[in-house]
Enzyme design. Sequence first.
Site, mmCIF file in Angstrom:
data_model
loop_
_atom_site.group_PDB
_atom_site.id
_atom_site.type_symbol
_atom_site.label_atom_id
_atom_site.label_comp_id
_atom_site.label_asym_id
_atom_site.label_seq_id
_atom_site.Cartn_x
_atom_site.Cartn_y
_atom_site.Cartn_z
ATOM 1 N N LYS A 1 5.921 -0.214 12.846
ATOM 2 C CA LYS A 1 5.437 0.200 11.787
ATOM 3 C C LYS A 1 4.600 1.286 12.440
ATOM 4 O O LYS A 1 4.589 2.549 11.573
ATOM 5 C CB LYS A 1 4.296 -0.597 11.059
ATOM 6 C CG LYS A 1 4.999 -1.796 10.368
ATOM 7 C CD LYS A 1 4.202 -2.909 9.781
ATOM 8 C CE LYS A 1 4.948 -3.895 9.128
ATOM 9 N NZ LYS A 1 4.028 -5.175 8.893
ATOM 10 N N ILE B 1 0.679 -1.293 0.087
ATOM 11 C CA ILE B 1 -0.098 0.024 0.048
ATOM 12 C C ILE B 1 0.793 1.280 0.084
ATOM 13 O O ILE B 1 1.700 1.309 0.811
ATOM 14 C CB ILE B 1 -0.788 0.091 1.278
ATOM 15 C CG1 ILE B 1 -1.460 -1.293 1.480
ATOM 16 C CG2 ILE B 1 -1.801 1.238 1.274
ATOM 17 C CD1 ILE B 1 -2.257 -1.167 2.844
#
Length: 431
Positions: free
Chosen positions: A205, A136
Amino acid sequence: MENLRLGILGLGQIGAGLYTILQRKKAYFRREIGVNFDIRKIAVKSKTKKRTVRVPKGLLTTNALSVVRDPEVDVVVELIGGTREAKKLVMEALRCGKHVVTANKALLAECGDEIFSLAYRKGLWLFFEASVGGGIPVMKALREGLAANRIDSIHSIINGTSNYILTKMTDEGWDFEEALIEAQKKGYAEADPTLDINGTDAAHKLAILIRFAFGGRVRYSDIYCEGISRIRSEDIAFAEEFGYRIKLLAIAKRSGGRVEARVQPTLLPKSHILANVKGSFNAVLVRGDEVGDSLLYGRGAGPFPTASAVLSDLVDIAKLRTSSFEGTMSPMRALRGRLKVKTMSSILSRYYLRFRVVDRPGVLGRISQVLGSFRISISDCVQKERSAGSVVPLIMLTHDSHERDVHNAMRAIGKLNIVRGKSQVIRIEEG
Ligand code: HSE
């Protein structure tokens, strides 16, 4: 035609994916993007290891330092993972004047300040699209597409392995172990899958997302991190009955001058858009002050989606080398001040509570009384089975309560002689 000379570190799952795409689409990149990607060397641990891709022997070397120091390399692509060796190599690549592309979330979350500072001082590009959300283009969306916004919150599913496991347990009744083995076979899991299961990968993340979405640094160790290993099939089933699904969420919110930053299993209403993100798919739901809610969705793990993100960084570097415009493209946005992370004890949330209690009159009243004494109000309650004198599950959902109060109430309830075994607490997000 821009010629970008690459030194690749690592030929594991992602490295092999990258190599394959570079071969398959060589003509496409030249024709459509005007870039010739020229692989100079690939550093590997062993030249004789059996691989999924056929690579000319002459491209391989076991000397990774020689790749980062090679004067004929423009960009070092770091795909070896881990922090120790990767940090040494990335720092050396920057010292040697190479731009760097990395997929290494652990490295950036734990050593980002040092690495970004060096890249900034040297005037080099350091890109890391593949480090968050697999394929993404989330970093690009934050840097460019949403540049006009102050980002107020992020609710995300950013560990494909955990999402795959929870999906299989929910939809197909698989057990935890079975689903994990399958996730490993599909190439979603980290080399050490405990990093997926215990939430560390998602916390890495989230640290990167916060840095770029909120424009400041957070200490990685300040992020609250809880994985999925204590989620039982019965919790999934009970949540389902109340109209919820359990997902591992990484959440960041602005909150009174601080940020909430946490990775946690979460009950989400089935109608919530993130409750419907399945398998290894990832999704990042961003709320910006101008755009409102924006959802970025796609394959969060696997060799080709991740390699696709690496290639987007390589294309950016090829373009940036021929232009003087930095603007919002700059990953150095990351070098603003430090953000203060809110302590977990002060957050406000709804909660799913599961107790194992002796089935006799007055038990429900006793537990409600303790919860009430800690200002916790119950919104829903169910006790499924009935067999006098035996131990049965009792599930309660609460209204918004302070984490500190819930923690103290659970400790007090744990001491009651009507409660057996370990109780369960899962936070609820309504969205
Ligand atoms: N182990 C990671 C995941 C791979 O499961 O999401 C992508 O970072």
